[in-house]
Design an enzyme around this catalytic site. Structure first.
Site, short mmCIF file in Angstrom:
data_model
loop_
_atom_site.label_atom_id
_atom_site.label_comp_id
_atom_site.label_asym_id
_atom_site.label_seq_id
_atom_site.Cartn_x
_atom_site.Cartn_y
_atom_site.Cartn_z
N SER A 23 0.86 -1.18 0.00
CA SER A 23 0.00 0.00 0.00
C SER A 23 0.90 1.23 0.00
O SER A 23 1.75 1.35 -0.88
CB SER A 23 -0.96 -0.04 1.20
OG SER A 23 -1.88 1.03 1.13
N HIS A 50 -2.69 -1.02 -3.34
CA HIS A 50 -3.85 -0.16 -3.13
C HIS A 50 -3.74 1.07 -4.03
O HIS A 50 -2.74 1.78 -4.01
CB HIS A 50 -3.94 0.28 -1.67
CG HIS A 50 -4.28 -0.85 -0.75
ND1 HIS A 50 -4.10 -0.76 0.62
CD2 HIS A 50 -4.80 -2.08 -0.98
CE1 HIS A 50 -4.50 -1.89 1.19
NE2 HIS A 50 -4.90 -2.71 0.23
N ASP A 146 -4.55 -4.73 5.97
CA ASP A 146 -4.84 -5.60 4.83
C ASP A 146 -3.61 -6.45 4.54
O ASP A 146 -2.48 -5.96 4.50
CB ASP A 146 -5.20 -4.75 3.62
CG ASP A 146 -5.77 -5.57 2.46
OD1 ASP A 146 -6.19 -6.72 2.71
OD2 ASP A 146 -5.81 -5.04 1.34
#
EC number: 3.1.1.61
Length: 206
Positions: A23, A50, A146
């Site tokens: 991310s 992401h 995540d």
């Protein structure tokens, strides 16, 4: 720093695919890691980074110019080819289906997970169900949890696991959350990761 090896680490050459999650700070991390992989690297790499949902991704253009391996944006029902890098497209979860004669990619617009679509957990859990012990999982820099559950699913399926050393990540939250979820096989800075990946794919020892 390296984590101790354990019986879950597949023998060299036993990994058919590697799932990667990142991310915040992930583009920088991948810009270091992916160009270090040789043209004859055998496992497929499936990557969730992401991304803003409302804008087209430029990841294929960015990394195609830097990598020896072919780089593609994943498409639905596409057969997974060895030695190929696949990025999840914006606003779609990327999954792995069993497929015939071999695993295929799948895209989904199911609800976001950890406020993200694509979500790392979704990719890792589906890939673990298909590849089992022939899968490697990697968590890189990022700012939320995540990937922690997904990496645990890779470990529980018998796959190999690798996490960027939190102190070396631009944003340490995601690697730290993955480590808090359970043991991993290797915890390394980016520059030491390619040796592990090559060993997973049968191209050298760790």
């Amino acid at each position: 720093m390296t984590a101790s090896r354990n019986s879950r680490v597949p023998p060299p050459g036993r990994v058919d695919a590697i799932v990667v999650g990142a991310s915040a700070g992930g583009v920088d991390a991948l810009s270091t890691l992916l160009p270090m992989l040789p043209r004859d690297f055998r496992p497929a790499l499936l990557i969730v980074l992401h991304l803003p949902r409302e804008r087209p991704s430029l990841l294929v253009e960015v990394f195609s110019a830097r990598c020896a391996l072919p780089v593609h944006e994943a498409t639905d029902k596409e057969p997974i080819q060895p030695g190929t890098v696949y990025f999840a497209p914006p606003d779609y979860h990327l999954l792995v289906d069993a497929g015939v004669p071999g695993p295929t990619l799948a895209l989904s617009q199911d609800a976001p997970v950890h406020f993200s679509r694509p979500a790392i957990d979704v990719l890792f859990e589906s890939a673990a169900a298909v590849y089992g012990g022939r899968l490697g999982g990697i968590i890189l820099s990022g700012a939320n949890a995540d990937g922690a559950r997904g990496l645990a699913s890779v470990r529980e399926a018998g796959g190999a696991t690798l996490v960027q050393a939190p102190a070396t990540a631009l944003v340490a939250t995601m690697p730290a959350e993955a480590l808090a979820r359970g043991p991993v096989d290797f915890v390394l800075p980016l520059e030491q990761m390619p040796a592990v990946l090559r060993a997973w794919g049968g191209a050298g020892a760790v």
